[in-house]
Write an enzyme that holds these catalytic residues in place. Structure first.
Site, PDB file in Angstrom:
ATOM      1  N   THR A   1     -15.195  38.061 -31.471  1.00 14.24           N
ATOM      2  CA  THR A   1     -15.993  37.651 -30.316  1.00 14.24           C
ATOM      3  C   THR A   1     -17.243  37.044 -30.933  1.00 14.24           C
ATOM      4  OG1 THR A   1     -17.135  39.767 -30.160  1.00 14.24           O
ATOM      5  CG2 THR A   1     -15.133  39.542 -28.837  1.00 14.24           C
ATOM      6  N   HIS A   2     -17.772  36.021 -30.294  1.00  9.83           N
ATOM      7  CA  HIS A   2     -18.893  35.257 -30.867  1.00  9.83           C
ATOM      8  C   HIS A   2     -18.543  34.693 -32.243  1.00  9.83           C
ATOM      9  CE1 HIS A   2     -21.447  37.303 -27.792  1.00  9.83           C
ATOM     10  NE2 HIS A   2     -20.614  38.310 -28.050  1.00  9.83           N
TER      11      HIS A   2
ATOM     12  N   LYS B   1      -8.018  17.827 -51.082  1.00  8.51           N
ATOM     13  CA  LYS B   1      -8.065  18.010 -49.630  1.00  8.51           C
ATOM     14  C   LYS B   1      -6.686  18.044 -48.980  1.00  8.51           C
ATOM     15  CE  LYS B   1     -11.282  17.947 -47.172  1.00  8.51           C
ATOM     16  NZ  LYS B   1     -12.210  16.884 -46.795  1.00  8.51           N
TER      17      LYS B   1
ATOM     18  N   GLU C   1      -6.978  18.164 -35.411  1.00  4.73           N
ATOM     19  CA  GLU C   1      -8.233  17.500 -35.045  1.00  4.73           C
ATOM     20  C   GLU C   1      -8.002  16.467 -33.953  1.00  4.73           C
ATOM     21  OE1 GLU C   1     -10.671  16.512 -38.762  1.00  4.73           O
ATOM     22  OE2 GLU C   1      -8.724  17.122 -39.541  1.00  4.73           O
TER      23      GLU C   1
ATOM     24  N   ASN D   1       0.823  -1.221   0.000  1.00  3.80           N
ATOM     25  CA  ASN D   1       0.000   0.000   0.000  1.00  3.80           C
ATOM     26  C   ASN D   1       0.852   1.264   0.000  1.00  3.80           C
ATOM     27  OD1 ASN D   1      -2.017  -1.833   0.078  1.00  3.80           O
ATOM     28  ND2 ASN D   1      -2.636  -1.446   2.201  1.00  3.80           N
TER      29      ASN D   1
ATOM     30  N   SER E   1      -6.946  13.205 -48.631  1.00  3.37           N
ATOM     31  CA  SER E   1      -8.152  12.388 -48.619  1.00  3.37           C
ATOM     32  C   SER E   1      -7.990  11.305 -49.669  1.00  3.37           C
ATOM     33  CB  SER E   1      -9.356  13.259 -48.951  1.00  3.37           C
ATOM     34  OG  SER E   1     -10.397  12.463 -49.476  1.00  3.37           O
TER      35      SER E   1
END
Ligand code: ARG
Length: 464
Positions: free
Chosen positions: A156-157, A284, A291, A111, A278
């Site tokens: 922002t947003h 691509k 990711e 332990n 891809s």
């Protein structure tokens, strides 16, 4: 066959499924070097305290060193029947030096042993992560210094808000990572007390010297309470909490890289080294590394949640549930390490496109605040009135599908007659960022100075 380490009162061995659920060797073999370090310190102390003879101590030390070599070379076959790393090492020691091996476990239990091993492992992991985070800061600060005056849209947003510089944006992450490093350093400081010698839960009747083992393992002091010593996994939780916040930062940055590299943004380009193609769409260029940094964050956060749940119902002291601290912690801290390395790689690889960023920096009437500020500063309008006037001018420009700086002076004066030619000086994006000289603002001079200060700090030996 009953277990050779604790089989005294057992007539037969475990059911196969019992062994399957009980054995931790498949994952805790990663603690091998920490386990041997702990045993070497314990044996040395037992000899110094007169609990073990010099001869037994020497045999144990040499045996443990042999085992360390065998494990390093991958020569030691681990056995599930021996449950975990502690008993695998001890059993091998018995093969090597005979029954004297059994004396190593005097005044110790698995332990306190596993708590010690795990602390040493987490401490090593924190040290490694700190060095990697410092390197990521360096990569970001270097890029920031090179692009201290490259204007880009600040959002922002996720709507164009005000122009900022790319260097300023990168330095935001340098600050976040500084806090991450602070959290790890703080966790390390609290972690650094030795549980070794707490034994099973109550301490021991042998005259051990816990200060000695603490010092030889690089701990600041021994833990104060034996029950706490064997049931505490706060240090794993704290490391995972620090790791979770760091992973969230990397994930936010990864998401920005995904956005920036998408052709509709095209702020930044990653080379072939950090993109994949891809199998069906030849055009691509996928930012898979970004990711995956974003995606792997889930595992790190999951490990923290998992361990919190494991611990929440546990009475003192040790419970076998605590064996479940390991896989999540190993995976999470290793995953974070990989994510930091991949992020640093992408930062060094990325090629920002200042022309594209500059083009979009002015889109969406991003200098509207500069116009409102001008109305306040030069014409003495209250900010709320300036906001209203600017809103009408933006509406006017939008209805004609032109920029604010493309409005004719007379059209502006139709809204606010006191506006003069001078206003055009504040409508450009460069002028906008140049004017943001407040402490922590995005003015290129500020950004250059901040980047240089970070570079100095990060390049100074052993400081962060
Ligand atoms: N493998 C165990 C763990 O990781 C070691 C401690 C076992 N202790 C015990 N009393 N069975 O937690």
């Amino acid at each position: 066959m009953s277990n050779r380490m604790w089989g005294g009162r057992f007539a037969s061995g475990p059911a196969e499924i019992m062994q399957e659920i009980n054995a931790s060797i498949d994952f805790d073999k990663r603690l091998a070097s920490q386990d041997i370090r702990g045993s070497l310190a314990h044996a040395e102390m037992l000899v110094a305290a007169g609990i073990l003879s010099e001869a037994d101590g020497t045999a144990i030390r040499e045996g443990l060193e042999t085992i360390a070599g065998e494990i390093e070379r991958g020569e030691l076959p681990f056995s599930r029947a021996l449950e975990d790393i502690h008993m695998n090492v001890e059993s091998r020691l018995k093969d090597l030096i005979g029954p004297g091996a059994g004396r190593l476990h005097t005044a110790r239990s698995r332990n306190d042993q596993v708590a010690t091993d795990m602390k040493l492992w987490v401490r090593d992991a924190i040290d490694g992560l700190d060095a990697q985070l410092a390197d990521l800061q360096l990569a970001l600060a270097e890029k920031a210094a090179s692009f201290s005056d490259a204007v880009m849209p600040g959002f922002t947003h996720l709507q164009s808000a005000q122009p900022v510089t790319f260097g300023h944006h990168l330095l935001a992450y340098v600050e976040m990572i500084a806090r991450d490093r602070g959290r790890f350093a703080d966790a390390r400081r609290r972690l650094n007390e030795s549980p070794l010698g707490a034994a099973a839960l109550a301490g021991t009747s042998f005259p051990i010297d816990r200060h000695r083992t603490a010092a030889s393992l690089g701990f600041d002091r021994p833990t104060a309470n034996s029950l706490d010593s064997v049931s505490d996994r706060d240090f794993v939780l704290e490391a995972l909490a620090a790791a979770s916040i760091a992973a969230v930062h990397l994930s936010r940055f990864a998401e920005e890289i995904v956005l920036w590299t998408t052709p509709q943004f095209a702020f930044v380009r990653l080379s072939d080294a950090y993109t994949t193609g891809s199998s069906i769409m030849p055009q691509k260029r996928n930012p898979d590394a970004a990711e995956l940094v974003r995606g792997k964050t889930g595992r790190v956060l999951g490990a923290l949640q998992g361990l919190l749940v494991v611990l929440k119902g546990l009475p003192l002291a040790y419970g076998k549930d605590m064996q479940e601290d390991k896989e999540g912690a190993f995976d999470a801290l290793q995953t974070l390490s990989l994510c930091i390395a991949a992020t640093a790689g992408m930062v060094r690889d990325m090629q920002p496109d200042p022309d594209v960023m500059r083009h979009w920096a002015g889109a969406g009437y991003a200098t509207a605040t500069d116009l409102a500020d001008w109305l306040v500063r030069v014409l003495g309008l209250p900010f709320r009135d300036a906001h209203h006037v600017t809103g009408r001018l933006v509406g006017e420009a939008a209805s004609r599908e032109i920029g604010l700086d493309e409005l004719a002076l007379c059209d502006m004066q139709a809204v606010e007659p006191r506006i003069t030619e001078d206003v055009f000086a504040v409508l450009g994006v460069e002028a906008s960022v140049r004017s943001r000289t407040s402490h922590g603002g995005t003015a290129p001079d500020n950004v250059r100075r901040e980047a240089e200060q970070w570079l100095l700090r990060l390049r100074a030996p052993a400081v962060g």
